[in-house]
Design an enzyme around this catalytic site. Structure first.
Site, PDB file in Angstrom:
ATOM      1  N   CYS A  42      -4.599   2.651  -3.813  1.00 23.04           N
ATOM      2  CA  CYS A  42      -3.379   3.133  -3.146  1.00 23.04           C
ATOM      3  C   CYS A  42      -2.223   2.157  -3.351  1.00 23.04           C
ATOM      4  O   CYS A  42      -1.429   1.911  -2.442  1.00 23.04           O
ATOM      5  CB  CYS A  42      -3.598   3.368  -1.658  1.00 23.04           C
TER       6      CYS A  42
ATOM      7  N   GLN B  95      -4.835  -5.220   6.448  1.00 20.58           N
ATOM      8  CA  GLN B  95      -5.866  -6.107   5.888  1.00 20.58           C
ATOM      9  C   GLN B  95      -5.942  -7.452   6.596  1.00 20.58           C
ATOM     10  O   GLN B  95      -6.954  -8.145   6.494  1.00 20.58           O
ATOM     11  CB  GLN B  95      -5.613  -6.356   4.390  1.00 20.58           C
TER      12      GLN B  95
ATOM     13  N   ASP C 294       2.755  -4.837   7.586  1.00 21.56           N
ATOM     14  CA  ASP C 294       1.566  -4.007   7.433  1.00 21.56           C
ATOM     15  C   ASP C 294       0.364  -4.950   7.550  1.00 21.56           C
ATOM     16  O   ASP C 294       0.061  -5.704   6.624  1.00 21.56           O
ATOM     17  CB  ASP C 294       1.593  -3.306   6.075  1.00 21.56           C
TER      18      ASP C 294
ATOM     19  N   LYS D 213     -10.498  -0.567  10.039  1.00 25.53           N
ATOM     20  CA  LYS D 213     -10.673  -1.796   9.252  1.00 25.53           C
ATOM     21  C   LYS D 213     -10.929  -3.024  10.130  1.00 25.53           C
ATOM     22  O   LYS D 213     -11.198  -4.099   9.625  1.00 25.53           O
ATOM     23  CB  LYS D 213      -9.458  -2.023   8.350  1.00 25.53           C
TER      24      LYS D 213
ATOM     25  N   HIS E 227       0.878  -1.168   0.000  1.00 24.27           N
ATOM     26  CA  HIS E 227       0.000   0.000   0.000  1.00 24.27           C
ATOM     27  C   HIS E 227       0.920   1.224   0.000  1.00 24.27           C
ATOM     28  O   HIS E 227       2.040   1.155   0.507  1.00 24.27           O
ATOM     29  CB  HIS E 227      -0.836  -0.065   1.281  1.00 24.27           C
TER      30      HIS E 227
HETATM   31  C1  LIG Z   1      -5.955   0.752   4.435  1.00 27.95           C
HETATM   32  C2  LIG Z   1      -4.565   0.302   4.379  1.00 27.95           C
HETATM   33  C3  LIG Z   1      -3.532   1.075   4.917  1.00 27.95           C
HETATM   34  C4  LIG Z   1      -3.785   2.428   5.512  1.00 27.95           C
HETATM   35  O1  LIG Z   1      -4.488   2.301   6.708  1.00 27.95           O
HETATM   36  P1  LIG Z   1      -5.107   3.566   7.479  1.00 27.95           P
HETATM   37  O2  LIG Z   1      -5.427   3.032   8.831  1.00 27.95           O
HETATM   38  O3  LIG Z   1      -6.333   3.939   6.701  1.00 27.95           O
HETATM   39  O4  LIG Z   1      -4.092   4.627   7.512  1.00 27.95           O
HETATM   40  C5  LIG Z   1      -2.250   0.576   4.866  1.00 27.95           C
HETATM   41  N1  LIG Z   1      -1.994  -0.619   4.313  1.00 27.95           N
HETATM   42  C6  LIG Z   1      -2.951  -1.393   3.789  1.00 27.95           C
HETATM   43  C7  LIG Z   1      -2.601  -2.732   3.222  1.00 27.95           C
HETATM   44  C8  LIG Z   1      -4.268  -0.963   3.788  1.00 27.95           C
HETATM   45  O5  LIG Z   1      -5.214  -1.730   3.269  1.00 27.95           O
END
Ligand SMILES: *Cc1c(COP(=O)(O)O)cnc(C)c1O
Length: 402
Positions: A360, A199, A196, A222, A122
């Site tokens: 993104c 998801q 990260d 999320k 992302h």
């Molecule tokens: C949505 C997302 C982000 C950003 O997250 P926020 O909490 O909205 O800043 C980063 N990495 C991935 C894989 C995402 O799906």
């Protein structure tokens, strides 16, 4: 506890939004998840008669909110199998990733040091480094949307890698990356590993000890919690090695014009009045998730995902982007003759919400030679009916654009 999909869905008022008799099929959970009633009601109460500041009040209200705020940190620690002191509250996943790139990066990276990130990051995992003045190198993606592990080994073997960052589940492709194995190889090469988990946190049980990662980031909105809050897990010794990033109240030990000493982590990284209600709301959301039968919830989501894949496979001409053996939650696709935005518009007329765009993750779009994809994504509340309505809407698209 058994898993009652209909009862869980009924806990989400945001899904109860029929238009002209058409129920709302919300298939954009990868962008943001709807909230269960417990989170909404708890946060409403917290903004009312339970509202107060944290950490500095000497009266009962402030002591109450401080306890709830710190209890939320304990909940996050339990959710990740971490220690309380390893949990930093941030403004979101993006904010957490920026903390690593700016604060850790600027303290520890010297000229010639290398940072690797997956080619399916992302933008939060790529642009954060660039904005902090670094040039991360991509770990390439194979045609099916999985990482090229042989190329990863070559990049590590070339030496000088200090940190590797990788999405656990790609929000553009749905690929589940083997992060524990990637971390093992990074450590063998002397590099730290950043996950990260934006998801994966909503779908997979997470255990930072089992993953053996040094950093892990995710956002509240999320995981069925609020916006404006996120989490950075940092291994204790690693957090302690990082100087403060933002200066202000709460993060100091002693302040004078001659010089200031800083609080230990996690307070060191929480300058200013934190998002109090949001942090507590996140704790409620995570408690709610942990009270589900998680194995059953995962099985439900996997079955639904398999069903969605079968249904999409019957749409004439539809091209799936991201077909790695291990995938979850996200279905990216294109349809010949139609821009993804056209698909999203037609589906919206049917009250089916999907995402269209680059998600993104522009380097991923470039890798697969498409400007954008349409993306349907699932949550714990998603249903077969949602998928069937997506299917029907896409058949309409085939007639319109085919
Ligand atoms: C949505 C997302 C982000 C950003 O997250 P926020 O909490 O909205 O800043 C980063 N990495 C991935 C894989 C995402 O799906």
């Amino acid at each position: 506890m058994t898993f009652d999909a209909a009862a869980i869905r009924a806990q989400f008022p945001g899904l109860d939004d029929a238009q002209k008799g058409k129920p709302f099929a919300y298939l954009d959970t990868a962008a943001t998840a709807q909230k269960p009633r417990v989170v909404i009601e708890r946060m409403t109460a917290l903004l009312g008669r339970e509202y107060g500041t944290v950490h500095r009040g000497l009266y009962r209200r402030a002591a109450h909110t401080t306890k709830l705020y710190e209890d939320a940190r304990t909940t996050v620690a339990r959710f990740l199998n971490a220690e309380r002191g390893e949990i930093v509250f941030t403004g979101g996943c993006t904010d957490a990733m920026n903390l690593v790139a700016h604060a850790w990066g600027q303290a520890h990276l010297k000229p010639g040091d290398r940072v690797l990130v997956s080619g399916m990051e992302h933008h939060a995992g790529l642009v954060s480094w660039q904005a902090a003045g670094f040039r991360p190198e991509p770990i390439p993606i194979l045609d099916d949307g999985s990482l090229d592990l042989a190329a990863y080994d070559r990049l590590l073997a070339a030496g000088g890698v200090k940190l590797v960052g990788c999405v656990h589940i790609s929000n553009a492709l749905g690929t589940i990356n083997p992060v524990a194995e990637l971390a093992r190889r990074a450590h063998a090469a002397g590099a730290l590993f950043l996950v990260d988990a934006a998801q994966s946190a909503p779908h997979l049980p997470l255990d930072v000890r089992a993953l053996d990662c040094d950093f892990l980031a995710f956002g509240g909105h999320k995981v069925y919690g609020p916006t404006g809050i996120g989490v950075l897990y940092g291994r204790k010794a690693v957090l302690e090695s990082i100087p403060p990033w933002r200066g202000g109240g709460e993060m100091i030990e002693r302040v004078s014009f001659a010089g200031t000493t800083y609080a230990a982590p996690p307070a060191r990284f929480e300058a200013g009045t934190p998002p109090i209600v949001e942090a507590i709301g996140l704790g409620v959301a995570l408690e709610w998730m942990m009270e589900l039968d998680r194995a059953a919830a995962l099985a439900h989501e996997e079955a639904l995902f398999a069903y969605a894949e079968l249904r999409l496979a019957t749409i004439p001409g539809l091209r799936r982007i991201g077909t790695a053996a291990s995938r979850a939650g996200v279905l990216s696709f294109t349809l010949p003759g139609a821009h993804p935005a056209d698909l999203a518009n037609v589906l919206d007329m049917e009250n089916v919400a999907i995402r269209a765009g680059h998600h993104c993750a522009q380097p991923v779009m470039e890798r697969f030679g498409v400007p954008a994809t349409a993306r349907a994504s699932l949550g714990v509340y998603s249903s077969r009916e949602d998928i069937d309505r997506l299917h029907a809407g896409l058949m309409t698209c085939v007639r319109l654009f085919g």
